[in-house]
Design a protein around this motif. Structure first.
Motif, PDB file in Angstrom:
ATOM      1  N   GLU A 177       0.564 -66.812  -9.791  1.00 45.64           N
ATOM      2  CA  GLU A 177      -0.284 -66.066 -10.132  1.00 45.64           C
ATOM      3  C   GLU A 177      -1.522 -66.080  -9.365  1.00 45.64           C
ATOM      4  N   VAL A 178      -1.986 -64.821  -8.557  1.00 41.74           N
ATOM      5  CA  VAL A 178      -2.903 -64.746  -7.961  1.00 41.74           C
ATOM      6  C   VAL A 178      -4.274 -64.694  -8.735  1.00 41.74           C
ATOM      7  N   LEU A 179      -5.105 -65.274  -8.749  1.00 43.61           N
ATOM      8  CA  LEU A 179      -6.439 -65.405  -9.546  1.00 43.61           C
ATOM      9  C   LEU A 179      -7.461 -64.684  -9.163  1.00 43.61           C
ATOM     10  N   TYR A 180      -7.618 -64.941  -7.713  1.00 47.02           N
ATOM     11  CA  TYR A 180      -8.918 -64.316  -6.991  1.00 47.02           C
ATOM     12  C   TYR A 180      -8.651 -64.127  -5.588  1.00 47.02           C
ATOM     13  N   ILE A 181      -9.244 -62.930  -4.900  1.00 41.44           N
ATOM     14  CA  ILE A 181      -8.982 -62.706  -3.678  1.00 41.44           C
ATOM     15  C   ILE A 181     -10.450 -62.593  -3.239  1.00 41.44           C
ATOM     16  N   GLY A 182     -10.914 -63.109  -2.045  1.00 40.51           N
ATOM     17  CA  GLY A 182     -12.174 -62.925  -1.358  1.00 40.51           C
ATOM     18  C   GLY A 182     -12.130 -62.829   0.006  1.00 40.51           C
ATOM     19  N   LYS A 183     -13.178 -62.529   0.639  1.00 35.91           N
ATOM     20  CA  LYS A 183     -13.350 -62.367   1.915  1.00 35.91           C
ATOM     21  C   LYS A 183     -14.724 -63.046   2.501  1.00 35.91           C
ATOM     22  N   TRP A 207      -9.867 -63.014 -11.797  1.00 31.25           N
ATOM     23  CA  TRP A 207     -11.261 -63.637 -11.763  1.00 31.25           C
ATOM     24  C   TRP A 207     -12.190 -62.706 -10.731  1.00 31.25           C
ATOM     25  N   ASN A 208     -11.694 -61.659 -10.413  1.00 28.45           N
ATOM     26  CA  ASN A 208     -12.536 -60.742  -9.394  1.00 28.45           C
ATOM     27  C   ASN A 208     -13.632 -59.939 -10.094  1.00 28.45           C
ATOM     28  N   GLY A 209     -13.425 -59.942 -11.575  1.00 25.73           N
ATOM     29  CA  GLY A 209     -14.303 -59.138 -12.357  1.00 25.73           C
ATOM     30  C   GLY A 209     -14.023 -57.775 -12.326  1.00 25.73           C
ATOM     31  N   LYS A 210     -14.956 -56.766 -12.883  1.00 26.28           N
ATOM     32  CA  LYS A 210     -14.486 -55.477 -13.161  1.00 26.28           C
ATOM     33  C   LYS A 210     -15.692 -54.559 -12.998  1.00 26.28           C
ATOM     34  N   ASP A 211     -15.641 -53.421 -12.506  1.00 26.69           N
ATOM     35  CA  ASP A 211     -16.534 -52.392 -12.498  1.00 26.69           C
ATOM     36  C   ASP A 211     -15.993 -51.211 -12.876  1.00 26.69           C
ATOM     37  N   ARG A 212     -16.347 -50.541 -13.967  1.00 24.77           N
ATOM     38  CA  ARG A 212     -15.750 -49.165 -14.515  1.00 24.77           C
ATOM     39  C   ARG A 212     -14.182 -49.461 -14.482  1.00 24.77           C
ATOM     40  N   GLY A 213     -13.695 -50.628 -14.924  1.00 25.34           N
ATOM     41  CA  GLY A 213     -12.310 -50.764 -14.949  1.00 25.34           C
ATOM     42  C   GLY A 213     -11.753 -51.061 -13.697  1.00 25.34           C
ATOM     43  N   VAL A 226     -13.553 -55.805  -8.677  1.00 24.79           N
ATOM     44  CA  VAL A 226     -14.764 -55.963  -7.578  1.00 24.79           C
ATOM     45  C   VAL A 226     -14.705 -56.877  -6.704  1.00 24.79           C
ATOM     46  N   THR A 227     -14.862 -56.335  -5.464  1.00 21.28           N
ATOM     47  CA  THR A 227     -14.710 -57.173  -4.329  1.00 21.28           C
ATOM     48  C   THR A 227     -16.025 -57.907  -4.063  1.00 21.28           C
ATOM     49  N   GLU A 228     -16.031 -58.929  -3.071  1.00 18.91           N
ATOM     50  CA  GLU A 228     -17.523 -59.640  -2.903  1.00 18.91           C
ATOM     51  C   GLU A 228     -18.390 -58.780  -2.352  1.00 18.91           C
ATOM     52  N   ASP A 229     -18.083 -57.964  -1.437  1.00 19.06           N
ATOM     53  CA  ASP A 229     -19.091 -57.008  -0.756  1.00 19.06           C
ATOM     54  C   ASP A 229     -19.700 -56.214  -1.944  1.00 19.06           C
ATOM     55  N   ALA A 230     -19.168 -55.648  -2.976  1.00 19.63           N
ATOM     56  CA  ALA A 230     -19.852 -55.003  -3.939  1.00 19.63           C
ATOM     57  C   ALA A 230     -20.668 -55.473  -4.797  1.00 19.63           C
ATOM     58  N   GLU A 231     -20.432 -57.168  -4.948  1.00 23.41           N
ATOM     59  CA  GLU A 231     -21.434 -57.903  -5.351  1.00 23.41           C
ATOM     60  C   GLU A 231     -22.437 -58.469  -4.544  1.00 23.41           C
ATOM     61  N   ARG A 232     -22.569 -58.220  -3.305  1.00 22.59           N
ATOM     62  CA  ARG A 232     -23.472 -58.553  -2.436  1.00 22.59           C
ATOM     63  C   ARG A 232     -23.591 -60.170  -2.556  1.00 22.59           C
ATOM     64  N   GLU A 233     -22.567 -60.670  -2.289  1.00 18.83           N
ATOM     65  CA  GLU A 233     -22.517 -62.432  -2.407  1.00 18.83           C
ATOM     66  C   GLU A 233     -23.216 -62.782  -1.154  1.00 18.83           C
TER      67      GLU A 233
END
Length: 282
Positions: A59-65, A140-146, A149-156
């Motif tokens: 299972e892929v739990l999280y994908i980040g960049k 584990w990536n979280g959700k925004d309006r279903g 969410v990518t890391e860029d969206a969260e301004r990591e």
């Protein structure tokens, strides 16, 4: 909803590499590189514009960049700052999995290629991130309006200023550095003919190649003047002798040649490790 056919094997098939696992370290966590290719995989941690994934069994739990490097990015997961939503969430989830004796594997994708459109280099990691997250829908990536969410969206990246302090990094987060005084396994010289000078080709020669890694391994190119290192690849098929040719990110090497030499000059090089070369500017 994620497609059940999209397993961790799909990531491996498109070029991700299984490099290691997360493990506890007191109140924090650290990553541990394992397997026969651990030394080569350690070089991948310094490549910019990389993707990575956290995997539990299939299972892929999280994908980040990360635009910087895996090594720098993972400092935030090891010791997250108080305002770092993604870092805190992943840190907490990894620790919970470890407490349940569940192994969380680390996959990385560090494309070292010549992909370009006209005169512009293509950032393959950035191009793949949205599509992979949309299709895999990692929990584990979280959700925004279903939507995941990518890391860029969260301004990591902006949040990571909290972990820029020296005491925030674990020992494994500090890349090894070669010094001019370090003993060389071999030395070589390269005459900068037109192709080498303009395209950044680098052939260390047969003798130096005996001390370098296998075909396809990553390699660090460091510069004696402190210029940013280049992560490239070892190619042993381009030369009929099996000697190494450095292939990937060659324009960065060419730029350094042009900044420090004239066409026809000779560059001195040192093999300082199985996966590292240092070039001297004088």
């Amino acid at each position: 909803m994620a497609n059940p056919e999209l397993t961790a094997e799909v990531l491996l098939n498109i070029g991700f590499v299984d490099v290691g696992r997360w493990q506890p370290s007191g109140d924090f966590i650290v990553y541990h590189l394992d397997g026969d290719d651990a030394e080569a995989n350690e070089v991948l941690l310094d490549a910019p514009n990389a993707l990575y994934a956290f995997v539990r069994r299939d299972e892929v739990l999280y994908i980040g960049k990360t635009a910087r490097s895996i090594r720098k990015r993972y400092v935030g997961y090891c010791r997250p700052g108080k305002r770092q939503a993604t870092n805190l969430r992943c840190h907490r989830n990894i620790k919970a999995a470890i407490a349940e004796e569940t192994e969380i594997r680390i996959f990385v994708f560090t494309p070292i290629s010549h992909l370009r459109y006209a005169d512009f280099e293509i950032n393959l990691a950035a191009g793949l991130e949205d599509g992979l997250i949309r299709q895999f829908d990692p929990p584990w990536n979280g959700k925004d309006r279903g939507q995941p969410v990518t890391e860029d969206a969260e301004r990591e990246e902006a949040d990571e200023t909290e972990v820029g302090k020296p005491d925030a990094a674990a020992a494994s987060d500090i890349p090894p550095e070669s010094k001019a005084s370090d003993p060389a396994k071999a030395t070589f010289s390269v005459v900068l003919g037109p192709t080498y000078y303009n395209k950044g080709f680098l052939n260390p020669g047969v003798e130096a190649s005996r001390h370098l890694g296998k075909d396809g391994d990553p390699i660090r190119i460091r510069f004696s003047d402190g210029s940013p290192m280049v992560i490239s690849k070892i190619n042993r098929t381009a030369n009929s002798t099996g000697a190494v040719r450095v292939v990937g990110n060659n324009q960065q090497i060419a730029h350094w040649f042009q900044e420090n030499f004239n066409e026809g000059d000779t560059v001195q090089g040192r093999v300082v490790g199985t996966h590292e070369i240092q070039l001297s500017s004088g």
